[in-house]
Design an enzyme around this catalytic site. Structure first.
Site, PDB file in Angstrom:
ATOM      1  N   LEU A 157       1.549  -4.446  46.316  1.00 21.42           N
ATOM      2  CA  LEU A 157       0.552  -3.753  47.175  1.00 21.42           C
ATOM      3  C   LEU A 157      -0.678  -4.622  47.448  1.00 21.42           C
ATOM      4  O   LEU A 157      -1.751  -4.109  47.797  1.00 21.42           O
ATOM      5  CB  LEU A 157       0.125  -2.425  46.543  1.00 21.42           C
ATOM      6  CG  LEU A 157       1.249  -1.422  46.265  1.00 21.42           C
ATOM      7  CD1 LEU A 157       0.664  -0.118  45.682  1.00 21.42           C
ATOM      8  CD2 LEU A 157       2.042  -1.088  47.524  1.00 21.42           C
ATOM      9  N   SER A 158      -0.531  -5.950  47.305  1.00 24.79           N
ATOM     10  CA  SER A 158      -1.705  -6.810  47.586  1.00 24.79           C
ATOM     11  C   SER A 158      -1.954  -6.887  49.097  1.00 24.79           C
ATOM     12  O   SER A 158      -3.056  -7.193  49.532  1.00 24.79           O
ATOM     13  CB  SER A 158      -1.475  -8.226  47.034  1.00 24.79           C
ATOM     14  OG  SER A 158      -0.329  -8.801  47.647  1.00 24.79           O
ATOM     15  N   SER A 174       9.583 -20.706  57.336  1.00 22.59           N
ATOM     16  CA  SER A 174       8.731 -20.653  58.525  1.00 22.59           C
ATOM     17  C   SER A 174       8.904 -21.900  59.380  1.00 22.59           C
ATOM     18  O   SER A 174       9.162 -22.989  58.866  1.00 22.59           O
ATOM     19  CB  SER A 174       7.264 -20.571  58.064  1.00 22.59           C
ATOM     20  OG  SER A 174       6.407 -20.894  59.125  1.00 22.59           O
ATOM     21  N   TYR A 216      -0.485 -23.054  53.018  1.00 20.02           N
ATOM     22  CA  TYR A 216       0.530 -22.006  53.254  1.00 20.02           C
ATOM     23  C   TYR A 216       1.839 -22.660  53.701  1.00 20.02           C
ATOM     24  O   TYR A 216       2.891 -22.442  53.096  1.00 20.02           O
ATOM     25  CB  TYR A 216       0.069 -21.011  54.322  1.00 20.02           C
ATOM     26  CG  TYR A 216       1.231 -20.249  54.913  1.00 20.02           C
ATOM     27  CD1 TYR A 216       1.787 -20.632  56.127  1.00 20.02           C
ATOM     28  CD2 TYR A 216       1.816 -19.202  54.216  1.00 20.02           C
ATOM     29  CE1 TYR A 216       2.882 -19.973  56.654  1.00 20.02           C
ATOM     30  CE2 TYR A 216       2.922 -18.542  54.739  1.00 20.02           C
ATOM     31  CZ  TYR A 216       3.450 -18.924  55.951  1.00 20.02           C
ATOM     32  OH  TYR A 216       4.556 -18.282  56.458  1.00 20.02           O
ATOM     33  N   LYS A 267       5.824 -23.173  51.819  1.00 20.65           N
ATOM     34  CA  LYS A 267       7.152 -22.889  52.400  1.00 20.65           C
ATOM     35  C   LYS A 267       8.047 -24.130  52.267  1.00 20.65           C
ATOM     36  O   LYS A 267       9.221 -24.049  51.927  1.00 20.65           O
ATOM     37  CB  LYS A 267       7.023 -22.486  53.876  1.00 20.65           C
ATOM     38  CG  LYS A 267       6.383 -21.130  54.088  1.00 20.65           C
ATOM     39  CD  LYS A 267       7.167 -20.025  53.396  1.00 20.65           C
ATOM     40  CE  LYS A 267       6.523 -18.666  53.574  1.00 20.65           C
ATOM     41  NZ  LYS A 267       7.235 -17.612  52.800  1.00 20.65           N
ATOM     42  N   GLY A 287      -5.954 -27.074  63.372  1.00 22.71           N
ATOM     43  CA  GLY A 287      -4.646 -26.870  62.732  1.00 22.71           C
ATOM     44  C   GLY A 287      -3.598 -26.336  63.674  1.00 22.71           C
ATOM     45  O   GLY A 287      -2.409 -26.322  63.347  1.00 22.71           O
TER      46      GLY A 287
HETATM   47  C1  WQD Z   1      -0.590 -18.050  68.082  1.00 24.14           C
HETATM   48  C2  WQD Z   1      -1.331 -18.683  69.247  1.00 24.14           C
HETATM   49  C3  WQD Z   1      -3.465 -19.614  68.655  1.00 24.14           C
HETATM   50  C4  WQD Z   1      -5.485 -15.874  67.712  1.00 24.14           C
HETATM   51  C5  WQD Z   1       1.864 -17.829  62.873  1.00 24.14           C
HETATM   52  C6  WQD Z   1       1.681 -17.464  61.451  1.00 24.14           C
HETATM   53  C7  WQD Z   1       2.402 -18.424  60.545  1.00 24.14           C
HETATM   54  C8  WQD Z   1       3.836 -18.619  61.006  1.00 24.14           C
HETATM   55  C9  WQD Z   1       3.923 -18.948  62.476  1.00 24.14           C
HETATM   56  C10 WQD Z   1       5.330 -17.354  59.621  1.00 24.14           C
HETATM   57  C11 WQD Z   1      -2.008 -19.995  68.843  1.00 24.14           C
HETATM   58  C12 WQD Z   1      -3.622 -18.462  69.640  1.00 24.14           C
HETATM   59  C13 WQD Z   1      -4.525 -16.795  68.081  1.00 24.14           C
HETATM   60  C14 WQD Z   1      -6.615 -15.686  68.560  1.00 24.14           C
HETATM   61  C15 WQD Z   1      -5.743 -17.310  70.079  1.00 24.14           C
HETATM   62  N1  WQD Z   1       4.624 -17.469  60.755  1.00 24.14           N
HETATM   63  N2  WQD Z   1      -4.647 -17.492  69.238  1.00 24.14           N
HETATM   64  N3  WQD Z   1      -6.704 -16.409  69.728  1.00 24.14           N
HETATM   65  O1  WQD Z   1      -0.808 -19.956  64.432  1.00 24.14           O
HETATM   66  O2  WQD Z   1       1.476 -19.823  65.541  1.00 24.14           O
HETATM   67  O3  WQD Z   1       1.146 -19.019  63.164  1.00 24.14           O
HETATM   68  O4  WQD Z   1       3.223 -17.961  63.192  1.00 24.14           O
HETATM   69  O5  WQD Z   1       5.350 -18.124  58.731  1.00 24.14           O
HETATM   70  O6  WQD Z   1       2.364 -17.813  59.280  1.00 24.14           O
HETATM   71  O7  WQD Z   1       0.325 -17.500  61.169  1.00 24.14           O
HETATM   72  O8  WQD Z   1       0.207 -17.737  65.130  1.00 24.14           O
HETATM   73  O9  WQD Z   1      -0.762 -15.718  66.161  1.00 24.14           O
HETATM   74  O10 WQD Z   1      -2.281 -17.206  64.766  1.00 24.14           O
HETATM   75  O11 WQD Z   1      -1.496 -18.007  66.986  1.00 24.14           O
HETATM   76  O12 WQD Z   1      -5.850 -17.964  71.151  1.00 24.14           O
HETATM   77  O13 WQD Z   1      -7.534 -14.859  68.290  1.00 24.14           O
HETATM   78  O14 WQD Z   1      -2.371 -17.800  69.655  1.00 24.14           O
HETATM   79  O15 WQD Z   1      -4.344 -20.675  68.984  1.00 24.14           O
HETATM   80  O16 WQD Z   1      -1.928 -20.872  69.955  1.00 24.14           O
HETATM   81  P1  WQD Z   1       0.476 -19.231  64.619  1.00 24.14           P
HETATM   82  P2  WQD Z   1      -1.139 -17.085  65.712  1.00 24.14           P
END
Ligand code: WQD
Length: 336
Positions: free
Chosen positions: A35-36, A126, A151, A155, A295
């Site tokens: 439940l974290s 991932s 993270y 993985k 990133g």
């Molecule tokens: C998607 C795009 C952002 C928020 C995620 C998970 C990671 C992995 C892969 C499982 C990017 C853009 C985002 C915002 C934006 N999944 N964005 N404004 O970074 O691909 O990673 O999927 O392991 O765990 O975090 O997904 O949804 O954060 O970003 O423009 O407020 O949307 O720059 O291009 P990401 P995301």
């Protein structure tokens, strides 16, 4: 007799949707969740959808002895392992917590499985293990580069551990998720918003719902058709169904280790996602273009041919359905 499958993190976003699909496929899931990052209300949603309230242990998988007792009591056939911290940005701030929870947690689970002779595992991996691929779409033979975040590194290390122990009798399937989004069409389970969302789609729906003032698009100067990043968004129900296929495949395959990309094979830019949301809901989204997010990779989408042919799995739901289901889930959440 229905086969029993332990699902660690089974009350989480992807875990809960997988539990629903495992029940529909005739399995008996046993949930183990600390439940974290979820609540017991999710169990109510699972029961309303499936008509079954699975046994649920609120336990951290670092409690190895308790874990052993659960696996042997329920004569578990296989484990689907979701339980891990998953926020990319947070992992940069708290690396030790991420390595402890994600890696020591995996090792604790593997020790409990070894002690109870549970040999089959589906591991939640991932697409972040690929980093920014040189060639697209990315397939399972594409090189894995140094992860951008702790993270992503957990993985990658997790996969390496599982390759090594596959030589000692463990049979493992790695599912490399792309971008899981959406919610169950019943709107009874979905992504639980704890704090300000890191991810795009919950930020979109919370902006549309008035919980957030405005979405910032992180950069529009990338080398893509509209300048915004490209990702392979996959409906969480399609992703859940991939786990059912993986458990079925574990029972048949001779391979002690195999990895599969679980994506749609279609890339969408951030602006295309916003457009799909606006088109599907009729809502004009308040957003602005901001600077790039550290990133972020520029573009990635999957070649999921291997999952199509070997698992007999293919994504069916499109971006509009993802936006519809994400929005309907948002609308039933209690306003802040
Ligand atoms: C998607 C795009 C952002 C928020 C995620 C998970 C990671 C992995 C892969 C499982 C990017 C853009 C985002 C915002 C934006 N999944 N964005 N404004 O970074 O691909 O990673 O999927 O392991 O765990 O975090 O997904 O949804 O954060 O970003 O423009 O407020 O949307 O720059 O291009 P990401 P995301």
């Amino acid at each position: 007799m229905s086969k029993t499958i332990a699902v660690t993190g089974g009350l989480g976003f992807i875990g809960s949707h997988t539990v629903v699909e495992m029940i529909k496929a005739g399995y008996t899931p046993i949930i183990i969740d600390d439940l974290s990052n979820s609540t017991l209300n999710v169990l109510d949603g699972i029961e309303k959808i499936s008509g079954i309230r699975p046994v649920c242990y609120t336990l951290n998988i670092l409690e190895t002895t308790e874990l052993e007792a659960i696996l042997s009591t329920h004569r578990v056939e296989a484990v689907i392992h979701f339980a891990a911290f998953k926020a990319v940005g947070e992992s940069v701030i708290k690396p030790l917590e991420y390595y402890h929870n994600n890696i020591s947690g995996l090792i604790s689970l593997l020790n409990a499985m070894k002690k109870t002779n549970v040999r089959n595992l589906v591991f939640s991996s991932s697409c972040t293990v690929y980093g920014q691929p040189k060639e697209l779409p990315v397939n399972e033979l594409s090189p894995m580069i140094k992860a951008e975040s702790p993270y992503g590194n957990t993985k990658k290390i997790g996969e390496e551990i599982l390759i090594d122990i596959s030589k000692t009798g463990h049979k493992t399937i790695l599912l490399r998720y792309f971008n899981p989004v959406g919610a169950h069409p019943s709107a009874l389970i979905g992504e639980l918003p704890l704090g300000i969302p890191n991810n795009l789609v919950p930020f979109i729906t919370q902006t549309a719902a008035g919980w957030r003032n405005q979405l910032t698009v992180f950069g529009n100067d990338y080398k893509t058709p509209d300048g915004t990043c490209i990702r392979d968004y996959i409906h969480v129900v399609d992703l859940a169904l991939a786990h059912v296929k993986a458990v079925e495949h574990l029972e048949k395959t001779e391979l002690m280790y195999s990895a599969f990309n679980i994506g749609t094979g279609k890339g969408s830019t951030v602006l295309e996602v916003i457009e799909a949301f606006e088109e599907t809901t009729g809502i004009s989204l308040n957003y602005k273009i901001g600077k790039r997010r550290d990133g972020d990779i520029e573009k990635v989408w999957a070649d999921s041919t291997k999952a199509n042919t070997e698992l007999g799995w293919k994504a069916n739901l499109d971006l509009n359905q993802m936006m519809k289901d994400a929005w309907e889930w948002q609308c039933q959440l209690p306003t802040k």
